[in-house]
Structures are given as structure tokens and as C-alpha cells.
Scaffold this motif. Structure first.
Motif, PDB file in Angstrom:
ATOM      1  N   LEU A   1      11.253   4.549  -6.176  1.00 19.75           N
ATOM      2  CA  LEU A   1      10.880   5.802  -5.514  1.00 19.75           C
ATOM      3  C   LEU A   1       9.833   5.526  -4.441  1.00 19.75           C
ATOM      4  CD1 LEU A   1      10.607   8.915  -5.203  1.00 19.75           C
ATOM      5  CD2 LEU A   1       8.952   8.828  -7.098  1.00 19.75           C
ATOM      6  N   ALA A   2       8.824   4.745  -4.800  1.00 20.03           N
ATOM      7  CA  ALA A   2       7.748   4.425  -3.866  1.00 20.03           C
ATOM      8  C   ALA A   2       8.282   3.697  -2.640  1.00 20.03           C
ATOM      9  CB  ALA A   2       6.680   3.588  -4.563  1.00 20.03           C
ATOM     10  N   ARG A   3       9.272   2.843  -2.830  1.00 19.34           N
ATOM     11  CA  ARG A   3       9.855   2.160  -1.670  1.00 19.34           C
ATOM     12  C   ARG A   3      10.507   3.170  -0.735  1.00 19.34           C
ATOM     13  NH1 ARG A   3      15.074  -1.918  -1.273  1.00 19.34           N
ATOM     14  NH2 ARG A   3      14.877  -2.250   0.986  1.00 19.34           N
ATOM     15  N   ASP A   4      11.229   4.125  -1.291  1.00 16.71           N
ATOM     16  CA  ASP A   4      11.856   5.158  -0.468  1.00 16.71           C
ATOM     17  C   ASP A   4      10.823   5.963   0.323  1.00 16.71           C
ATOM     18  OD1 ASP A   4      14.391   4.461  -1.236  1.00 16.71           O
ATOM     19  OD2 ASP A   4      14.695   6.161  -2.600  1.00 16.71           O
ATOM     20  N   ARG A   5       9.623   6.074  -0.236  1.00 14.39           N
ATOM     21  CA  ARG A   5       8.577   6.881   0.407  1.00 14.39           C
ATOM     22  C   ARG A   5       7.583   6.013   1.190  1.00 14.39           C
ATOM     23  NH1 ARG A   5      12.114   9.484  -0.777  1.00 14.39           N
ATOM     24  NH2 ARG A   5      12.241  11.270  -2.211  1.00 14.39           N
ATOM     25  N   GLY A   6       7.881   4.726   1.307  1.00 16.70           N
ATOM     26  CA  GLY A   6       7.012   3.840   2.067  1.00 16.70           C
ATOM     27  C   GLY A   6       5.695   3.516   1.392  1.00 16.70           C
ATOM     28  N   ARG A   7       5.644   3.632   0.049  1.00 13.43           N
ATOM     29  CA  ARG A   7       4.396   3.413  -0.689  1.00 13.43           C
ATOM     30  C   ARG A   7       4.558   2.362  -1.784  1.00 13.43           C
ATOM     31  NH1 ARG A   7       0.843   4.235   2.279  1.00 13.43           N
ATOM     32  NH2 ARG A   7      -0.633   4.357   0.534  1.00 13.43           N
ATOM     33  N   GLN A   8       5.562   1.503  -1.673  1.00 16.39           N
ATOM     34  CA  GLN A   8       5.856   0.557  -2.743  1.00 16.39           C
ATOM     35  C   GLN A   8       4.722  -0.438  -2.975  1.00 16.39           C
ATOM     36  OE1 GLN A   8       8.953  -2.535  -2.278  1.00 16.39           O
ATOM     37  NE2 GLN A   8       9.883  -1.733  -4.157  1.00 16.39           N
ATOM     38  N   ASP A   9       4.241  -1.061  -1.909  1.00 14.28           N
ATOM     39  CA  ASP A   9       3.186  -2.063  -2.074  1.00 14.28           C
ATOM     40  C   ASP A   9       1.914  -1.436  -2.622  1.00 14.28           C
ATOM     41  OD1 ASP A   9       2.575  -4.966  -1.575  1.00 14.28           O
ATOM     42  OD2 ASP A   9       0.947  -4.077  -0.430  1.00 14.28           O
ATOM     43  N   ALA A  10       1.614  -0.230  -2.176  1.00 13.13           N
ATOM     44  CA  ALA A  10       0.414   0.456  -2.663  1.00 13.13           C
ATOM     45  C   ALA A  10       0.503   0.713  -4.162  1.00 13.13           C
ATOM     46  CB  ALA A  10       0.226   1.778  -1.912  1.00 13.13           C
ATOM     47  N   LEU A  11       1.671   1.186  -4.633  1.00 17.98           N
ATOM     48  CA  LEU A  11       1.831   1.453  -6.058  1.00 17.98           C
ATOM     49  C   LEU A  11       1.810   0.155  -6.862  1.00 17.98           C
ATOM     50  CD1 LEU A  11       2.312   3.279  -8.465  1.00 17.98           C
ATOM     51  CD2 LEU A  11       4.759   3.262  -7.933  1.00 17.98           C
ATOM     52  N   LEU A  12       2.451  -0.885  -6.356  1.00 16.31           N
ATOM     53  CA  LEU A  12       2.468  -2.149  -7.075  1.00 16.31           C
ATOM     54  C   LEU A  12       1.058  -2.706  -7.237  1.00 16.31           C
ATOM     55  CD1 LEU A  12       4.225  -4.311  -8.406  1.00 16.31           C
ATOM     56  CD2 LEU A  12       4.403  -5.431  -6.176  1.00 16.31           C
ATOM     57  N   ASN A  13       0.265  -2.653  -6.180  1.00 15.85           N
ATOM     58  CA  ASN A  13      -1.116  -3.135  -6.267  1.00 15.85           C
ATOM     59  C   ASN A  13      -1.917  -2.360  -7.301  1.00 15.85           C
ATOM     60  OD1 ASN A  13      -0.887  -5.171  -4.352  1.00 15.85           O
ATOM     61  ND2 ASN A  13      -1.471  -3.852  -2.651  1.00 15.85           N
ATOM     62  N   LEU A  14      -1.751  -1.046  -7.309  1.00 14.05           N
ATOM     63  CA  LEU A  14      -2.479  -0.216  -8.272  1.00 14.05           C
ATOM     64  C   LEU A  14      -2.023  -0.499  -9.696  1.00 14.05           C
ATOM     65  CD1 LEU A  14      -2.526   3.150  -6.306  1.00 14.05           C
ATOM     66  CD2 LEU A  14      -4.536   1.826  -6.978  1.00 14.05           C
ATOM     67  N   ALA A  15      -0.721  -0.693  -9.885  1.00  9.84           N
ATOM     68  CA  ALA A  15      -0.188  -0.961 -11.224  1.00  9.84           C
ATOM     69  C   ALA A  15      -0.663  -2.321 -11.734  1.00  9.84           C
ATOM     70  CB  ALA A  15       1.335  -0.902 -11.206  1.00  9.84           C
ATOM     71  N   TYR A  16      -0.647  -3.334 -10.871  1.00 16.15           N
ATOM     72  CA  TYR A  16      -1.157  -4.640 -11.272  1.00 16.15           C
ATOM     73  C   TYR A  16      -2.630  -4.545 -11.672  1.00 16.15           C
ATOM     74  CZ  TYR A  16       2.733  -7.708  -9.843  1.00 16.15           C
ATOM     75  OH  TYR A  16       3.927  -8.375  -9.761  1.00 16.15           O
ATOM     76  N   ARG A  17      -3.407  -3.865 -10.853  1.00 12.42           N
ATOM     77  CA  ARG A  17      -4.836  -3.768 -11.142  1.00 12.42           C
ATOM     78  C   ARG A  17      -5.069  -3.010 -12.449  1.00 12.42           C
ATOM     79  NH1 ARG A  17      -9.454  -5.043  -9.250  1.00 12.42           N
ATOM     80  NH2 ARG A  17     -11.294  -3.849  -9.803  1.00 12.42           N
ATOM     81  N   ALA A  18      -4.350  -1.931 -12.652  1.00 15.27           N
ATOM     82  CA  ALA A  18      -4.505  -1.165 -13.887  1.00 15.27           C
ATOM     83  C   ALA A  18      -4.148  -2.018 -15.098  1.00 15.27           C
ATOM     84  CB  ALA A  18      -3.634   0.086 -13.849  1.00 15.27           C
TER      85      ALA A  18
END
Length: 242
Positions: A107-124
Motif C-alpha cells: 500500500l505504501a509503495r502505491d502511495r509513494g511512502r514505502q521507504d518511509a514506512l519500512l524505515n519506521l518499521a525497522y526502527r520500531a
């Protein structure tokens, strides 16, 4: 050039490998012409949704180690993370099914936010006191990444949403010969297996840029480029009493 990265949020070498790749990419002369796409790879697809376990207990059971030895294994991974400027908690983390995370990443890739979500998920998952296996934590992370909360909740509520995309990524990984992650494919010309040092990624990018040969894989070398597979993450023989 397109770089596709197969990874799983539960894989510590994917977390470390992403940082190393980004350093290697920064040193690449044509970095502004590289598109990075993150692909799905589940390390534990058969684990039931909602079934989580402490990472230390999981390591001890999987490798037949004591809890002290499992803790030492985590300390080794932490030292690699710290060397890349990454925070890493060696206690208090859990492990579970990552299918919903992968669906949200699509979903995030479709909305242009994939890298941002991945970084947040890794950090969490690796650095903070937030479990990415909690649906409410996932919603919070997705909103922090810039996604619409209502849309995120709708995707999580519909188990079929983006499921085909996740499975397609996993089939493609198998077709490319990826048995573990992280696995990097550079313009479908070169494959790099494992969280290699930054300079290996720079060299691979340079070769892929000027080479039109079929896909070749740069395998992990002993002591560098560790990866995670269905049987677990690569770890050295650590003496917990050393």
C-alpha cells in the motif's frame, strides 16, 4: 536503473543491509538515477497471525543454545548494527508473522511512502519498545509514514488486500534463486546476496550500470554479508563466556 530489495522486517541483516546498501548507493556516481523498490519475503510464513514469541527464546530453541548463548548472538548482531550507526535492542523484542506488514508496505509503495514506512518499521522492531506485530502499532507507524489511517485500517481488515502482491514477490524471489534475505537485484543484471559491506554494493552498482549480461549473483563471503533464511539468521559460533 532499478534496484529491487527482497527483505523481511523480522530479519536483522535486512535492517543492517539496508543501511549498508544506502551507503554504497551514496558513493555511486549515478545514484540520482537509481529507483529502489522493496519486495516481500516472509521468513516465517507458517507462523499463525497473532502468535508472537520473545526473540531470545526463539534463538535458543532454533539453534539449541542456552539463553546466555542466544543473548551473545544478539550482541553480535547489535555490534554490526551499531557500526552502521543503527540503534539495536538486544532484549525485549518479539517475533511473529510479518504478512500484514508486507501488505501495508505494498500500500505504501502505491502511495509513494514505502521507504518511509519500512524505515519506521525497522526502527520500531529493532530499536524501540514498539511491537510491529501489534495491529495498532502498525496503524500508528503507517500514519507516521504519511498514509491515511482509514485506508490503512481497511487494508488490515481485509486479509486479501495486497495479498496477491506479496505472494507474487515471493514467487519471483524463488524464481531468481533467492533462498534468504536480504537479496538485492540490480537492474536484473546483478544479484547481491546478504548484507554486504557498502563498497560491495558500490562495485555491484557500477558493474550493473555498464553491463548488459544476464543476472549474476554476488554471494555472501564468510564474516560479511550475513543473511536470514527460513531456517534462521546466520550467526557465528559465539562463546557467551568470552
Amino acid at each position: 536503473m532499478r534496484v529491487e530489495i527482497w527483505s523481511d522486517i523480522a530479519c536483522p541483516w535486512c535492517y543492517i543491509g539496508k543501511a549498508r546498501f544506502e551507503k554504497g548507493l551514496k558513493a555511486f556516481a549515478h545514484s540520482d538515477q537509481v529507483e529502489v523498490v522493496h519486495r516481500s519475503f516472509e521468513l516465517d510464513p507458517d507462523r499463525p497471525q497473532g502468535d508472537t514469541a520473545p526473540v531470545i527464546d526463539l534463538l535458543a530453541k532454533k539453534y539449541g543454545r542456552t539463553r546466555e548463548e542466544a543473548q551473545a548472538m544478539e550482541e553480535h548482531v547489535a555490534s554490526n548494527a551499531h557500526a552502521e550507526g543503527l540503534d539495536y535492542r538486544t532484549e525485549g523484542r518479539d517475533h511473529g508473522n510479518t504478512f500484514d506488514i508486507h501488505r501495508l508496505l505494498h500500500l505504501a509503495r502505491d502511495r509513494g511512502r514505502q521507504d518511509a514506512l519500512l524505515n519506521l518499521a525497522y526502527r520500531a522492531n529493532f530499536a524501540e519498545e514498539r511491537s510491529v506485530f501489534d495491529p495498532e502499532v502498525l496503524v500508528t507507524l503507517a500514519v507516521e509514514a504519511g498514509l491515511d489511517e482509514a485506508e490503512v485500517r481497511a487494508v488490515l481488515a481485509d486479509g486479501a488486500a495486497y495479498a496477491d502482491e506479496v505472494r507474487a514477490d515471493e514467487r519471483e524471489a524463488a524464481e531468481l534463486g533467492a533462498t534468504g534475505v536480504p537479496f538485492f537485484v540490480l537492474d536484473r543484471r546483478f544479484g547481491v546476496s546478504g548484507g554486504q559491506p557498502a563498497e560491495v554494493f558500490t562495485q555491484a552498482l557500477e558493474q550493473a550500470w555498464g553491463n548488459r549480461a544476464p543476472l549474476r549473483t554476488v554471494a555472501a563471503t564468510p564474516g560479511a554479508g550475513e543473511a536470514c533464511g527460513p531456517d534462521g539468521c546466520e550467526v557465528p559460533q559465539v562463546n557467551a563466556h568470552a
